[in-house]
Enzyme design. Structure first.
Site, PDB file in Angstrom:
ATOM      1  N   HIS A  88      42.783  33.757  36.282  1.00  0.00           N
ATOM      2  CA  HIS A  88      41.617  34.099  36.939  1.00  0.00           C
ATOM      3  C   HIS A  88      40.386  33.114  36.906  1.00  0.00           C
ATOM      4  O   HIS A  88      39.428  32.820  37.623  1.00  0.00           O
ATOM      5  CB  HIS A  88      41.150  35.533  36.735  1.00  0.00           C
ATOM      6  CG  HIS A  88      42.028  36.469  37.432  1.00  0.00           C
ATOM      7  ND1 HIS A  88      41.558  37.695  37.673  1.00  0.00           N
ATOM      8  CD2 HIS A  88      43.210  36.635  37.627  1.00  0.00           C
ATOM      9  CE1 HIS A  88      42.507  38.721  38.258  1.00  0.00           C
ATOM     10  NE2 HIS A  88      43.558  37.637  38.218  1.00  0.00           N
ATOM     11  N   ASN A  95      38.659  41.449  38.875  1.00  0.00           N
ATOM     12  CA  ASN A  95      38.369  41.464  37.446  1.00  0.00           C
ATOM     13  C   ASN A  95      37.621  42.844  36.829  1.00  0.00           C
ATOM     14  O   ASN A  95      38.194  43.152  35.660  1.00  0.00           O
ATOM     15  CB  ASN A  95      37.507  40.319  37.297  1.00  0.00           C
ATOM     16  CG  ASN A  95      37.989  38.982  37.601  1.00  0.00           C
ATOM     17  OD1 ASN A  95      38.887  38.752  37.295  1.00  0.00           O
ATOM     18  ND2 ASN A  95      36.946  38.152  38.158  1.00  0.00           N
ATOM     19  N   HIS A  97      54.133  38.479  35.108  1.00  0.00           N
ATOM     20  CA  HIS A  97      54.186  39.824  35.349  1.00  0.00           C
ATOM     21  C   HIS A  97      55.495  40.343  34.830  1.00  0.00           C
ATOM     22  O   HIS A  97      55.819  41.858  35.240  1.00  0.00           O
ATOM     23  CB  HIS A  97      54.361  40.193  37.040  1.00  0.00           C
ATOM     24  CG  HIS A  97      52.979  39.763  37.887  1.00  0.00           C
ATOM     25  ND1 HIS A  97      52.777  39.783  39.137  1.00  0.00           N
ATOM     26  CD2 HIS A  97      51.916  39.445  37.210  1.00  0.00           C
ATOM     27  CE1 HIS A  97      51.725  39.694  39.086  1.00  0.00           C
ATOM     28  NE2 HIS A  97      50.907  39.405  38.289  1.00  0.00           N
TER      29      HIS A  97
HETATM   30  C1  HEM Z   1      51.314  35.074  42.542  1.00  0.00           C
HETATM   31  C2  HEM Z   1      49.981  36.047  42.862  1.00  0.00           C
HETATM   32  C3  HEM Z   1      49.744  37.011  41.965  1.00  0.00           C
HETATM   33  C4  HEM Z   1      49.247  38.373  42.358  1.00  0.00           C
HETATM   34  C5  HEM Z   1      48.980  39.005  43.695  1.00  0.00           C
HETATM   35  C6  HEM Z   1      48.617  39.022  41.058  1.00  0.00           C
HETATM   36  C7  HEM Z   1      48.177  40.317  41.195  1.00  0.00           C
HETATM   37  C8  HEM Z   1      47.962  40.923  39.848  1.00  0.00           C
HETATM   38  C9  HEM Z   1      47.497  42.634  39.871  1.00  0.00           C
HETATM   39  C10 HEM Z   1      47.164  43.194  41.194  1.00  0.00           C
HETATM   40  C11 HEM Z   1      47.596  42.879  38.786  1.00  0.00           C
HETATM   41  C12 HEM Z   1      47.299  44.263  38.093  1.00  0.00           C
HETATM   42  C13 HEM Z   1      45.865  44.381  37.826  1.00  0.00           C
HETATM   43  C14 HEM Z   1      45.490  46.034  37.565  1.00  0.00           C
HETATM   44  O1  HEM Z   1      45.725  46.676  38.410  1.00  0.00           O
HETATM   45  O2  HEM Z   1      45.106  46.260  36.399  1.00  0.00           O
HETATM   46  C15 HEM Z   1      47.888  41.773  37.873  1.00  0.00           C
HETATM   47  C16 HEM Z   1      48.310  41.905  36.567  1.00  0.00           C
HETATM   48  C17 HEM Z   1      48.798  40.877  35.831  1.00  0.00           C
HETATM   49  N1  HEM Z   1      48.964  39.520  36.218  1.00  0.00           N
HETATM   50 FE1  HEM Z   1      48.922  38.774  38.162  1.00  0.00          FE
HETATM   51  N2  HEM Z   1      49.076  38.272  40.070  1.00  0.00           N
HETATM   52  C18 HEM Z   1      49.475  37.103  40.528  1.00  0.00           C
HETATM   53  C19 HEM Z   1      49.660  35.789  39.707  1.00  0.00           C
HETATM   54  C20 HEM Z   1      49.526  35.840  38.469  1.00  0.00           C
HETATM   55  C21 HEM Z   1      49.600  34.827  37.525  1.00  0.00           C
HETATM   56  C22 HEM Z   1      49.742  33.516  38.314  1.00  0.00           C
HETATM   57  C23 HEM Z   1      49.491  35.135  36.080  1.00  0.00           C
HETATM   58  C24 HEM Z   1      49.240  34.309  34.989  1.00  0.00           C
HETATM   59  C25 HEM Z   1      50.021  33.074  34.974  1.00  0.00           C
HETATM   60  C26 HEM Z   1      49.389  36.459  36.341  1.00  0.00           C
HETATM   61  C27 HEM Z   1      49.286  37.387  35.118  1.00  0.00           C
HETATM   62  C28 HEM Z   1      49.161  38.800  35.166  1.00  0.00           C
HETATM   63  C29 HEM Z   1      49.389  39.569  33.874  1.00  0.00           C
HETATM   64  C30 HEM Z   1      49.617  39.104  32.467  1.00  0.00           C
HETATM   65  C31 HEM Z   1      48.960  40.715  34.397  1.00  0.00           C
HETATM   66  C32 HEM Z   1      48.798  42.065  33.412  1.00  0.00           C
HETATM   67  C33 HEM Z   1      47.424  42.109  32.812  1.00  0.00           C
HETATM   68  C34 HEM Z   1      47.113  42.961  31.639  1.00  0.00           C
HETATM   69  O3  HEM Z   1      47.977  43.888  31.331  1.00  0.00           O
HETATM   70  O4  HEM Z   1      45.979  43.219  31.545  1.00  0.00           O
HETATM   71  N3  HEM Z   1      49.513  36.987  37.584  1.00  0.00           N
HETATM   72  N4  HEM Z   1      48.428  40.735  38.802  1.00  0.00           N
END
Ligand code: HEM
Length: 325
Positions: A68, A97, A196
């Site tokens: 982010h 965020n 994810h």
């Molecule tokens: C490809 C498009 C992506 C979308 C649409 C997306 C969207 C999201 C969303 C909606 C969440 C959940 C947020 C919540 O409701 O708490 C999430 C969590 C997460 N995303 Fe993505 N994401 C993407 C790509 C990425 C990338 C590139 C990374 C890092 C390399 C990433 C790492 C993470 C991680 C580690 C979580 C868990 C965070 C936590 O547990 O605090 N995401 N993502």
């Protein structure tokens, strides 16, 4: 005389080319070894380990924080700036965020330890990059070197966040376009989406796939079990793991989940909708080492986005505020 002019123009143009070309590649592995803070990376690693071993979710938070940060104004720690009188609406308050992004206290602790050991040397942007790398090492045993030397930015606007970040309801064309805008490829999309396989999601990020009907692109049994964890019209926005099989391991289970239609977001499912991304997905599913190598490669690539060097940034004293003038 004519030849001399031509030579001067050549030298001038070469300088312009070099200035432009070095902006991303001026980052160096081990940068702080030459900057009177030889232990910078070890100090960050010590702090990150302490937090993540106690609460693995913070490691997920740090990897997401890096993403982010880099996608909005480049990897410049703009994500860390708190609201202030001068800037009441920074990135961290934007919907993607707030309140979901976590790990800020880990960055603060690393910064305090660094300011104690070598004041004014290590940028907050590099702390995020090191912390994300260390989290990947701890949760995925994916060790890699990350070049450093980023400076911290002075600008952070919530309004820039939504247009730059992919959303969970985006299709593959939309996700690929947002990655391409940052110089990242379809391979980077698939590799980085592997993040994810750790962490959590709030129900609100995917309930549109559960009600009124379970999305036909989702395994119906999986959808039914998500409904029990995320009731319709719930008062509190609950959380569920991204990966129900190995929730705290940064591994290739994510690709199996996507193939089984058991991933949370429509954007995850959308990786199945092109031959290129579906082929990569199946390779990462069958060859874990390939996923690990590509994940590391794409994290380094993401870390080059829009970095500030030279006079374009500063080393903040506190990661939460720009230095006073
Ligand atoms: C490809 C498009 C992506 C979308 C649409 C997306 C969207 C999201 C969303 C909606 C969440 C959940 C947020 C919540 O409701 O708490 C999430 C969590 C997460 N995303 Fe993505 N994401 C993407 C790509 C990425 C990338 C590139 C990374 C890092 C390399 C990433 C790492 C993470 C991680 C580690 C979580 C868990 C965070 C936590 O547990 O605090 N995401 N993502």
């Amino acid at each position: 005389m004519g030849a001399q002019n031509t030579f001067q123009i050549f030298v001038f143009m070469s300088c312009i080319f070099l200035i432009g070309a070095t902006s991303a590649s001026s980052l160096k592995v081990g940068y702080y070894k030459y900057k009177k803070c030889a232990n910078a990376e070890e100090i960050v690693k010590g702090v990150v380990s302490k937090f993540v071993l106690k609460e693995p979710g913070l490691g997920a938070g740090l990897i997401r924080m890096f993403f982010h940060d880099c996608f909005v104004r480049g990897c410049d720690a703009s994500i860390l700036l708190d609201a202030s009188t001068l800037n009441p609406n920074p990135e961290k308050l934007a919907i993607p965020n707030n309140p979901s992004l976590r790990g800020f206290e880990v960055v603060d602790a690393a910064k305090s330890a660094l300011e104690y050991a070598c004041p004014g040397i290590v940028s907050c942007a590099d702390i995020i990059a090191f912390a994300a790398r260390d989290a990947a090492g701890l949760l995925g045993n994916i060790p890699y070197q990350i070049p450093s030397g980023r400076l911290d930015g002075k600008i952070s606007n919530a309004s820039e966040v939504l247009p730059a970040l992919p959303a969970p309801f985006h299709n593959l064309t939309q996700v690929k376009a947002l990655f391409a805008a940052q110089g990242l490829s379809a391979t980077d999309v698939v590799a980085l989406s592997g993040a994810h396989s750790i962490g959590r999601s709030h129900c609100s990020s995917f309930t549109s796939r559960l009600y009124p009907n379970i999305d036909p692109t989702m395994d119906q049994g999986f959808g039914a079990s998500l409904r029990t964890k995320c009731p319709q019209n719930a008062q509190v926005d609950g959380v569920v793991p991204q990966d129900f099989v190995t929730p705290n391991a940064l591994d290739n289970q994510y690709y199996k989940n996507v193939a089984d239609l058991k991933a949370l977001f429509f954007s995850d499912w959308s990786l199945l909708t092109s031959t290129e991304t579906a082929n990569l997905l199946s390779k990462f599913q069958t060859v874990p080492k390939l996923f690990e190598a590509k994940f590391a490669e794409s994290m380094v690539k993401m870390g080059n986005i829009g970095v500030l060097t030279g006079t374009k940034g500063e080393i903040r004293t506190s990661c939460r505020a720009v230095n006073s003038i």
